[in-house]
Design a protein around this motif. Structure first.
Motif, PDB file in Angstrom:
ATOM      1  N   ARG A 116       0.869  -1.183   0.000  1.00 48.71           N
ATOM      2  CA  ARG A 116       0.000   0.000   0.000  1.00 48.71           C
ATOM      3  C   ARG A 116       0.903   1.230   0.000  1.00 48.71           C
ATOM      4  O   ARG A 116       1.754   1.395   0.881  1.00 48.71           O
ATOM      5  N   VAL A 117       0.739   2.138  -0.942  1.00 52.48           N
ATOM      6  CA  VAL A 117       1.666   3.240  -1.160  1.00 52.48           C
ATOM      7  C   VAL A 117       0.980   4.584  -0.924  1.00 52.48           C
ATOM      8  O   VAL A 117      -0.169   4.786  -1.321  1.00 52.48           O
ATOM      9  N   VAL A 118       1.717   5.484  -0.305  1.00 51.20           N
ATOM     10  CA  VAL A 118       1.257   6.860  -0.150  1.00 51.20           C
ATOM     11  C   VAL A 118       2.391   7.784  -0.590  1.00 51.20           C
ATOM     12  O   VAL A 118       3.531   7.642  -0.138  1.00 51.20           O
ATOM     13  N   VAL A 119       2.097   8.682  -1.521  1.00 51.23           N
ATOM     14  CA  VAL A 119       3.059   9.692  -1.968  1.00 51.23           C
ATOM     15  C   VAL A 119       2.840  10.930  -1.103  1.00 51.23           C
ATOM     16  O   VAL A 119       1.716  11.424  -0.979  1.00 51.23           O
ATOM     17  N   VAL A 120       3.923  11.418  -0.518  1.00 48.05           N
ATOM     18  CA  VAL A 120       3.830  12.518   0.446  1.00 48.05           C
ATOM     19  C   VAL A 120       4.665  13.695  -0.052  1.00 48.05           C
ATOM     20  O   VAL A 120       5.882  13.561  -0.223  1.00 48.05           O
ATOM     21  N   SER A 121       4.037  14.836  -0.292  1.00 47.88           N
ATOM     22  CA  SER A 121       4.797  16.019  -0.710  1.00 47.88           C
ATOM     23  C   SER A 121       5.283  16.782   0.510  1.00 47.88           C
ATOM     24  O   SER A 121       4.687  16.715   1.587  1.00 47.88           O
ATOM     25  N   GLY A 122       6.385  17.504   0.334  1.00 49.86           N
ATOM     26  CA  GLY A 122       6.914  18.321   1.414  1.00 49.86           C
ATOM     27  C   GLY A 122       6.091  19.578   1.620  1.00 49.86           C
ATOM     28  O   GLY A 122       5.264  19.941   0.780  1.00 49.86           O
ATOM     29  N   GLY A 123       6.308  20.228   2.748  1.00 51.74           N
ATOM     30  CA  GLY A 123       5.650  21.502   2.993  1.00 51.74           C
ATOM     31  C   GLY A 123       6.215  22.593   2.098  1.00 51.74           C
ATOM     32  O   GLY A 123       7.260  22.423   1.447  1.00 51.74           O
ATOM     33  N   ASN A 124       5.547  23.724   2.068  1.00 51.34           N
ATOM     34  CA  ASN A 124       5.916  24.834   1.192  1.00 51.34           C
ATOM     35  C   ASN A 124       6.617  25.936   1.996  1.00 51.34           C
ATOM     36  O   ASN A 124       5.966  26.683   2.722  1.00 51.34           O
ATOM     37  N   PRO A 125       7.964  26.068   1.839  1.00 51.19           N
ATOM     38  CA  PRO A 125       8.701  27.069   2.598  1.00 51.19           C
ATOM     39  C   PRO A 125       8.898  28.390   1.880  1.00 51.19           C
ATOM     40  O   PRO A 125       9.628  29.272   2.352  1.00 51.19           O
ATOM     41  N   THR A 126       8.267  28.561   0.711  1.00 51.61           N
ATOM     42  CA  THR A 126       8.681  29.624  -0.205  1.00 51.61           C
ATOM     43  C   THR A 126       8.382  31.035   0.284  1.00 51.61           C
ATOM     44  O   THR A 126       8.937  31.994  -0.258  1.00 51.61           O
ATOM     45  N   GLU A 127       7.525  31.176   1.291  1.00 49.91           N
ATOM     46  CA  GLU A 127       7.248  32.517   1.806  1.00 49.91           C
ATOM     47  C   GLU A 127       8.386  33.037   2.685  1.00 49.91           C
ATOM     48  O   GLU A 127       8.396  34.213   3.049  1.00 49.91           O
TER      49      GLU A 127
END
Length: 254
Positions: A116-127
């Motif tokens: 069972r797979v879950v793709v996890v994106s990182g948080g957005n630090p761009t501000e």
């Protein structure tokens, strides 16, 4: 996506985000959201859970997939989280489409192995970081591309879009270097992942850390310039490092 039964084994692959940088224990060992997800599984199950973490800071998606994916699949965990591409979009040149293709193909490879797979994106630090608008655009494109490909996929693969979590953009969730989440941020990501998998999160235990944030000149000297230097010389913060937890070791409920 929900899970019909609580998992007894979990593995994670990725970069510094999954390794847990910014959420260090007293001895300097990174903890992070993946550790908290494993603890969440153990808490819900009421018993120890096998947990492995192959993530290494600074890794581009290519090395993540060539060095970490197959060893993780070989462990046959019930759940595998995959993260990558965050370092790629910070390079001068990157194909967002190709990055999304490789990420989703890796997820499908693990799914074909019965995981069972879950793709996890990182948080957005761009501000909070230099060149934020450039990385914002690329991160948005990558999240959209991964979501679109997973929607077309014949596999049932969850996508936890932390990049799109607007609350997570607040500076209170980020460590001193402004590029990695702090303990509060990692706790929020763990809650996002557990919620996506239909697993109840354990009671919250992370308080907002009291950080002495450096002034602008000090911040550039301590964090930005060394980061630029590594990019110019082809070095990585993960050079010479190995996975912190390359086997399924038991992690007990807290």
């Amino acid at each position: 996506m929900s899970v019909p039964t609580l998992p007894r084994s979990y593995a994670a692959i990725g970069d510094s985000f999954t390794e847990g940088m910014g959420d260090e224990l007293a001895d300097g060992t990174p903890r992070g959201w993946a550790d908290l997800v494993a603890l969440g599984f153990a808490h819900a199950l009421g018993a120890p859970v096998g947990y492995a973490n192959f993530a290494i800071r600074g890794r581009l998606l290519g090395p993540i997939l060539t060095e970490q994916l197959e060893p993780a699949i070989a462990l046959a965990p019930e759940i595998l989280s995959i993260n990558g591409g965050g370092n790629d979009i910070m390079r001068p040149r990157v194909s967002v489409a190709a990055t999304a293709d490789r990420l989703v193909a890796a997820a499908e490879r693990a799914s074909d192995a019965g995981i069972r797979v879950v793709v996890v994106s990182g948080g957005n630090p761009t501000e909070h970081i230099p060149l934020g608008p450039v990385f914002q655009r690329r991160g948005d494109e990558l999240a959209d591309a991964v979501r679109a490909r997973l929607k077309r996929s014949l596999h049932e693969i969850a996508f936890v879009d932390n990049w799109g979590d607007r609350e997570l953009r607040a500076l209170r969730y980020w460590s001193i270097d402004r590029l990695h989440l702090n303990s509060l941020g990692h706790a929020r990501v763990a809650a996002n992942v557990l919620a996506a998998l239909g697993v109840p999160a354990p009671p919250a235990g992370a308080d907002e850390p009291e950080l002495q944030r450096p002034r602008t000149a000090e911040y550039w000297r301590e964090y930005v310039l060394p980061w630029i230097g590594r990019r110019l010389t082809g070095r990585s913060s993960g050079d010479g490092r190995t996975a912190k937890r390359p086997t399924l070791e038991p992690i007990a409920p807290a």
